[in-house]
Design a protein around this motif. Structure first.
Motif, short mmCIF file in Angstrom:
data_model
loop_
_atom_site.label_atom_id
_atom_site.label_comp_id
_atom_site.label_asym_id
_atom_site.label_seq_id
_atom_site.Cartn_x
_atom_site.Cartn_y
_atom_site.Cartn_z
N ALA A 82 -11.51 -5.97 15.90
CA ALA A 82 -10.56 -5.91 14.78
C ALA A 82 -10.70 -4.58 14.06
N LEU A 83 -9.56 -4.04 13.62
CA LEU A 83 -9.55 -2.81 12.84
C LEU A 83 -9.35 -3.16 11.36
N THR A 84 -10.15 -2.55 10.50
CA THR A 84 -10.00 -2.75 9.06
C THR A 84 -9.93 -1.38 8.38
N PHE A 85 -9.10 -1.30 7.33
CA PHE A 85 -8.90 -0.03 6.61
C PHE A 85 -9.10 -0.27 5.11
N ASP A 86 -9.99 0.52 4.51
CA ASP A 86 -10.40 0.31 3.12
C ASP A 86 -9.81 1.35 2.17
N ASP A 87 -9.80 0.97 0.88
CA ASP A 87 -9.60 1.86 -0.28
C ASP A 87 -8.14 2.25 -0.54
N GLY A 88 -7.19 1.68 0.16
CA GLY A 88 -5.79 1.96 -0.10
C GLY A 88 -5.21 0.94 -1.05
N PRO A 89 -3.86 0.91 -1.10
CA PRO A 89 -2.96 1.78 -0.34
C PRO A 89 -2.86 3.17 -0.94
N HIS A 90 -2.61 4.15 -0.06
CA HIS A 90 -2.47 5.54 -0.48
C HIS A 90 -1.06 6.01 -0.11
N LYS A 105 1.67 -1.28 18.49
CA LYS A 105 1.81 -2.74 18.47
C LYS A 105 0.47 -3.42 18.20
N VAL A 106 -0.19 -2.94 17.17
CA VAL A 106 -1.51 -3.43 16.78
C VAL A 106 -1.46 -3.88 15.32
N LYS A 107 -2.14 -4.99 15.03
CA LYS A 107 -2.25 -5.48 13.66
C LYS A 107 -3.66 -5.20 13.15
N ALA A 108 -3.76 -4.92 11.84
CA ALA A 108 -5.05 -4.60 11.24
C ALA A 108 -5.22 -5.37 9.94
N THR A 109 -6.38 -5.16 9.30
CA THR A 109 -6.65 -5.76 7.99
C THR A 109 -6.80 -4.62 6.98
N PHE A 110 -6.06 -4.72 5.87
CA PHE A 110 -6.11 -3.70 4.84
C PHE A 110 -6.88 -4.23 3.63
N CYS A 111 -8.02 -3.60 3.34
CA CYS A 111 -8.86 -3.99 2.21
C CYS A 111 -8.46 -3.13 1.01
N VAL A 112 -7.66 -3.72 0.12
CA VAL A 112 -6.98 -2.95 -0.92
C VAL A 112 -7.68 -3.06 -2.27
N LEU A 113 -7.55 -2.00 -3.06
CA LEU A 113 -8.08 -1.96 -4.42
C LEU A 113 -6.99 -2.37 -5.40
N GLY A 114 -7.36 -3.19 -6.39
CA GLY A 114 -6.38 -3.66 -7.35
C GLY A 114 -5.66 -2.54 -8.07
N VAL A 115 -6.41 -1.52 -8.46
CA VAL A 115 -5.79 -0.42 -9.20
C VAL A 115 -4.79 0.35 -8.33
N ARG A 116 -5.03 0.40 -7.01
CA ARG A 116 -4.09 1.07 -6.09
C ARG A 116 -2.87 0.18 -5.81
N VAL A 117 -3.11 -1.11 -5.74
CA VAL A 117 -1.98 -2.04 -5.57
C VAL A 117 -1.03 -1.94 -6.75
N LYS A 118 -1.61 -1.84 -7.95
CA LYS A 118 -0.78 -1.73 -9.16
C LYS A 118 0.08 -0.48 -9.11
#
Length: 263
Positions: A82-90, A105-118
């Motif tokens: 599995a691929l995971t990507f941290d600290d976004g979204p950017h 054609k690949v799905k991943a997991t995005f580990c997002v920060l609340g302040v970046r989501v906002k």
């Protein structure tokens, strides 16, 4: 004669007494007294010493953060990785990464920060729309969050979840990842209570540490094994090297193990 002497002596005693009573010495000498003055005794009654209050018990130190699994998920449980990507979204790197994943054609997991989501809710909506999984990564990447009080941990994770669901109402947030992987029993427990699995990783090429594009690809290839969870980043700095390595990493992992989406 004897009676006259007695009268004179009596007069002398009277005169001496009168001089003392008026506070004036009977002698012309100014020499100091041959003994020290007697100190005055205070009329204030003595107070018994009070018993000091009992010492407060030593405060129990907060649990030390541990970098490592600590009852967290670090493998997929199947052969595929599995691929995971941290600290976004950017705003710059996340769209480019999403383009690469869509093309592969690949799905991943995005580990997002609340302040970046906002700041970038539209990017979170695109992540979900294109079939990727979301993971709570704390409000603002607090490395010491796991050592704080249970109430502070819960407030941080809830605030981040609320911001994610404000961007995408009703979306599932099945995972929590502690910044830096600094897990404590408290943060593992709180994340589980909020319905999120604590998500660690098995492969870390240190793309966050100014690692070159070829070195990122090389480290992933060397560390990966069946079922690995790969840690990469789409936020937190210049991610051009990570984006440069992703095509090689994705094609290599797909060929050797397959790539799965964490659910």
């Amino acid at each position: 004669m004897r009676s006259r002497t007695a009268v004179v002596a009596g007069l002398v005693l009277v005169l001496l007494s009168a001089g003392c009573a008026n506070g004036k010495p009977t002698s012309s000498s100014s020499s100091p007294l041959p003994y020290p003055p007697i100190p005055l005794v205070s009329a204030t009654p003595s107070v018994a010493p009070t018993t000091p209050p009992p010492a407060k018990p030593a405060r129990k130190p907060a649990a030390r953060a541990r970098i490592g699994p600590l009852n967290t998920q670090r493998m997929t449980g199947v052969r595929a990785v599995a691929l995971t990507f941290d600290d976004g979204p950017h705003p710059r790197w996340t769209p480019k990464l999403l383009d690469q994943l869509r093309q592969a054609k690949v799905k991943a997991t995005f580990c997002v920060l609340g302040v970046r989501v906002k700041s970038y809710p539209a990017l979170v909506r695109r992540i979900v729309r294109e079939g990727h999984t979301l993971c709570n990564h704390s409000w603002r990447h607090d490395l010491d969050l796991g050592s704080r009080s249970t109430g502070q941990i819960r407030a941080d994770l809830r605030r981040t979840n609320q911001e994610i669901q404000r961007a995408v109402p009703g979306v599932r947030i099945p995972y929590y990842r502690q910044p830096g992987g600094r897990w404590t029993p408290a943060i593992v427990q709180v994340s589980r209570e909020l319905g999120m699995k604590p998500l660690h990783w098995d492969v870390d090429p240190a793309d966050w540490d100014d690692t070159s594009t070829p070195e990122i690809s090389k480290r992933v290839a060397q560390q990966a094994r069946p079922g690995s969870i790969v840690l990469l980043h789409d936020g937190g700095g210049d991610r051009s090297r990570t984006l440069g390595a992703c095509p090689t990493v994705i094609s290599s992992l797909k060929r050797k193990y397959g790539i799965t989406r964490l659910r």
